[in-house]
Design an enzyme around this catalytic site. Structure first.
Site, PDB file in Angstrom:
ATOM      1  N   LYS A  75      -0.471  -2.986 -12.185  1.00  0.00           N
ATOM      2  CA  LYS A  75      -1.511  -2.958 -11.289  1.00  0.00           C
ATOM      3  C   LYS A  75      -2.243  -1.679 -10.915  1.00  0.00           C
ATOM      4  O   LYS A  75      -3.261  -1.765 -10.964  1.00  0.00           O
ATOM      5  CB  LYS A  75      -1.146  -3.941 -10.239  1.00  0.00           C
ATOM      6  CG  LYS A  75      -2.310  -3.877  -9.091  1.00  0.00           C
ATOM      7  CD  LYS A  75      -1.643  -4.575  -7.572  1.00  0.00           C
ATOM      8  CE  LYS A  75      -2.833  -4.354  -6.582  1.00  0.00           C
ATOM      9  NZ  LYS A  75      -2.400  -5.039  -5.508  1.00  0.00           N
TER      10      LYS A  75
ATOM     11  N   LYS B 194       0.703  -1.375   0.125  1.00  0.00           N
ATOM     12  CA  LYS B 194       0.097  -0.102   0.127  1.00  0.00           C
ATOM     13  C   LYS B 194       0.787   1.296  -0.144  1.00  0.00           C
ATOM     14  O   LYS B 194       0.601   2.280  -0.821  1.00  0.00           O
ATOM     15  CB  LYS B 194      -0.984   0.169   1.221  1.00  0.00           C
ATOM     16  CG  LYS B 194      -2.107  -0.988   1.130  1.00  0.00           C
ATOM     17  CD  LYS B 194      -2.994  -0.570   2.496  1.00  0.00           C
ATOM     18  CE  LYS B 194      -4.147  -1.769   2.606  1.00  0.00           C
ATOM     19  NZ  LYS B 194      -5.172  -1.123   3.750  1.00  0.00           N
TER      20      LYS B 194
ATOM     21  N   ARG C  30      -7.128   0.961  -5.434  1.00  0.00           N
ATOM     22  CA  ARG C  30      -6.186   1.832  -4.482  1.00  0.00           C
ATOM     23  C   ARG C  30      -5.816   3.209  -5.436  1.00  0.00           C
ATOM     24  O   ARG C  30      -5.866   4.104  -4.908  1.00  0.00           O
ATOM     25  CB  ARG C  30      -5.116   1.082  -3.663  1.00  0.00           C
ATOM     26  CG  ARG C  30      -4.375   1.875  -2.886  1.00  0.00           C
ATOM     27  CD  ARG C  30      -3.710   0.914  -2.115  1.00  0.00           C
ATOM     28  NE  ARG C  30      -4.310  -0.002  -1.183  1.00  0.00           N
ATOM     29  CZ  ARG C  30      -4.432  -1.228  -1.670  1.00  0.00           C
ATOM     30  NH1 ARG C  30      -3.877  -1.721  -2.923  1.00  0.00           N
ATOM     31  NH2 ARG C  30      -5.243  -1.919  -1.164  1.00  0.00           N
TER      32      ARG C  30
ATOM     33  N   ASP D 134      -8.526   1.760   3.790  1.00  0.00           N
ATOM     34  CA  ASP D 134      -9.005   0.375   4.017  1.00  0.00           C
ATOM     35  C   ASP D 134      -9.698  -0.551   2.761  1.00  0.00           C
ATOM     36  O   ASP D 134     -10.102   0.460   1.977  1.00  0.00           O
ATOM     37  CB  ASP D 134     -10.303   0.399   5.294  1.00  0.00           C
ATOM     38  CG  ASP D 134     -10.253  -1.066   5.835  1.00  0.00           C
ATOM     39  OD1 ASP D 134      -9.427  -1.515   6.437  1.00  0.00           O
ATOM     40  OD2 ASP D 134     -11.519  -1.779   5.749  1.00  0.00           O
TER      41      ASP D 134
ATOM     42  N   GLY E 112      -2.199 -10.395  -1.001  1.00  0.00           N
ATOM     43  CA  GLY E 112      -3.633 -10.577  -1.075  1.00  0.00           C
ATOM     44  C   GLY E 112      -3.989 -11.484  -2.038  1.00  0.00           C
ATOM     45  O   GLY E 112      -3.558 -12.601  -2.454  1.00  0.00           O
ATOM     46  N   TYR E 113      -5.258 -11.038  -2.484  1.00  0.00           N
ATOM     47  CA  TYR E 113      -6.060 -11.960  -3.587  1.00  0.00           C
ATOM     48  C   TYR E 113      -5.466 -11.741  -4.860  1.00  0.00           C
ATOM     49  O   TYR E 113      -5.793 -12.364  -5.933  1.00  0.00           O
ATOM     50  CB  TYR E 113      -7.311 -11.592  -3.486  1.00  0.00           C
ATOM     51  CG  TYR E 113      -8.108 -12.040  -2.091  1.00  0.00           C
ATOM     52  CD1 TYR E 113      -8.400 -13.232  -1.609  1.00  0.00           C
ATOM     53  CD2 TYR E 113      -7.859 -11.203  -1.158  1.00  0.00           C
ATOM     54  CE1 TYR E 113      -9.173 -13.566  -0.454  1.00  0.00           C
ATOM     55  CE2 TYR E 113      -8.584 -11.185   0.082  1.00  0.00           C
ATOM     56  CZ  TYR E 113      -8.989 -12.676   0.490  1.00  0.00           C
ATOM     57  OH  TYR E 113      -9.585 -12.896   1.776  1.00  0.00           O
TER      58      TYR E 113
HETATM   59  P1  ITT Z   1      -3.754  -2.173   6.955  1.00  0.00           P
HETATM   60  O1  ITT Z   1      -4.784  -2.357   7.843  1.00  0.00           O
HETATM   61  O2  ITT Z   1      -2.444  -2.237   7.818  1.00  0.00           O
HETATM   62  O3  ITT Z   1      -3.499  -0.954   6.100  1.00  0.00           O
HETATM   63  P2  ITT Z   1      -4.222  -4.554   5.715  1.00  0.00           P
HETATM   64  O4  ITT Z   1      -3.331  -5.442   4.497  1.00  0.00           O
HETATM   65  O5  ITT Z   1      -4.414  -5.564   6.799  1.00  0.00           O
HETATM   66  O6  ITT Z   1      -3.173  -3.501   6.094  1.00  0.00           O
HETATM   67  P3  ITT Z   1      -6.969  -3.827   5.178  1.00  0.00           P
HETATM   68  O7  ITT Z   1      -7.323  -3.978   6.509  1.00  0.00           O
HETATM   69  O8  ITT Z   1      -7.501  -2.664   4.153  1.00  0.00           O
HETATM   70  O9  ITT Z   1      -5.393  -3.847   4.962  1.00  0.00           O
HETATM   71  O10 ITT Z   1      -7.231  -5.295   4.421  1.00  0.00           O
HETATM   72  C1  ITT Z   1      -7.377  -5.487   3.308  1.00  0.00           C
HETATM   73  C2  ITT Z   1      -7.375  -6.901   2.546  1.00  0.00           C
HETATM   74  O11 ITT Z   1      -8.047  -6.938   1.373  1.00  0.00           O
HETATM   75  C3  ITT Z   1      -5.935  -7.120   2.494  1.00  0.00           C
HETATM   76  O12 ITT Z   1      -5.316  -7.748   3.483  1.00  0.00           O
HETATM   77  C4  ITT Z   1      -6.097  -8.308   1.173  1.00  0.00           C
HETATM   78  O13 ITT Z   1      -6.468  -9.625   1.798  1.00  0.00           O
HETATM   79  C5  ITT Z   1      -7.303  -7.623   0.606  1.00  0.00           C
HETATM   80  N1  ITT Z   1      -6.871  -6.398  -0.581  1.00  0.00           N
HETATM   81  C6  ITT Z   1      -7.247  -5.147  -0.476  1.00  0.00           C
HETATM   82  N2  ITT Z   1      -6.631  -4.622  -1.508  1.00  0.00           N
HETATM   83  C7  ITT Z   1      -5.904  -5.664  -2.212  1.00  0.00           C
HETATM   84  C8  ITT Z   1      -5.105  -5.474  -3.223  1.00  0.00           C
HETATM   85  O14 ITT Z   1      -4.710  -4.530  -3.943  1.00  0.00           O
HETATM   86  N3  ITT Z   1      -4.555  -6.714  -3.604  1.00  0.00           N
HETATM   87  C9  ITT Z   1      -4.798  -7.695  -2.962  1.00  0.00           C
HETATM   88  N4  ITT Z   1      -5.582  -8.105  -1.870  1.00  0.00           N
HETATM   89  C10 ITT Z   1      -6.214  -6.894  -1.440  1.00  0.00           C
END
Ligand code: ITT
Length: 197
Positions: free
Chosen positions: A175, A12, A181, A76, A152-153
């Site tokens: 991406k 992020k 984002r 988020d 993540g996904y």
């Molecule tokens: P912070 O809360 O510390 O910012 P986090 O990764 O835990 O980091 P979130 O609570 O916003 O972030 O959770 C978002 C989840 O959604 C993230 O852990 C992924 O599993 C998924 N996700 C969101 N954006 C994504 C992306 O661009 N690529 C892949 N997965 C994503």
């Protein structure tokens, strides 16, 4: 402007730098005693509520510190699958940690409708004033894990218009040109530095 990003997710941070640094802003991680902050996430199905709560918590964390004059950024986000009524949504991080990509592929194995979207809510607080912007990236779930990029996904998320290429197979900047984002950050950057006519 000095912007501190309250996140534990370095991907992020990279994406925020891509949008905000060319405008002359300095984006750094918020570290509390050397570590990214731990947020208490409210029980809600709304990303917006979680993002606003994170921004309030982050402001409290820096209020008496040398960072109190900085702008603060939080975000988020989550994956919302149409045929699962938006699951995992705000629980995306937890679901990823518990059942992972293979769990989602298993749940979706018989499902024909594979449409889904990533959503992001980014909040920038400057001198106590909140600027909130959202971004959505529509796509579909692949049938298998493809690529190792992103987080993540991403290896199972194929954005619309990508020619069947998953986020996991793209470079970070590729991406970002599609991403939820990226859209929310671009809108934020335009709010703080409107494009000149
Ligand atoms: P912070 O809360 O510390 O910012 P986090 O990764 O835990 O980091 P979130 O609570 O916003 O972030 O959770 C978002 C989840 O959604 C993230 O852990 C992924 O599993 C998924 N996700 C969101 N954006 C994504 C992306 O661009 N690529 C892949 N997965 C994503």
């Amino acid at each position: 402007m000095r912007i501190v990003f309250a996140t534990g997710n370095s991907k992020k941070l990279d994406e925020a730098r891509e949008y905000l640094e060319p405008l002359g802003h300095d984006v750094e991680l918020l570290l509390i005693e050397g570590k990214p902050p731990d947020f208490i996430e409210p029980q809600t199905s709304e990303l917006m509520e979680v993002a606003l709560s994170k921004s309030d918590q982050a402001i409290n964390m820096i209020s008496d510190s040398e960072l109190s004059d900085c702008a603060i950024l939080v975000e988020d986000s989550g994956l919302f699958i149409d045929s699962l009524n938006g699951f995992p949504g705000v629980y995306s991080s937890y679901v990823f940690r518990t059942i992972g990509l293979s769990g989602i592929l298993r749940i979706m194995s018989e499902e024909i409708d594979r449409n889904c979207e990533y959503r992001a809510v980014s909040v920038l607080v400057i001198n106590g004033k909140r600027i909130v912007r959202t971004g959505v990236c529509r796509g579909k779930l692949g049938n298998e894990i493809s690529g190792q990029g992103g987080f993540g996904y991403d290896p199972i998320f194929i954005p619309n218009g990508s020619n069947e290429v998953s986020f996991g197979q793209m470079s970070e900047s590729e991406k970002s040109s599609f991403s939820h984002r990226g859209k929310s950050l671009k809108a934020l950057s335009e709010a703080i530095s409107p494009p000149s006519m």
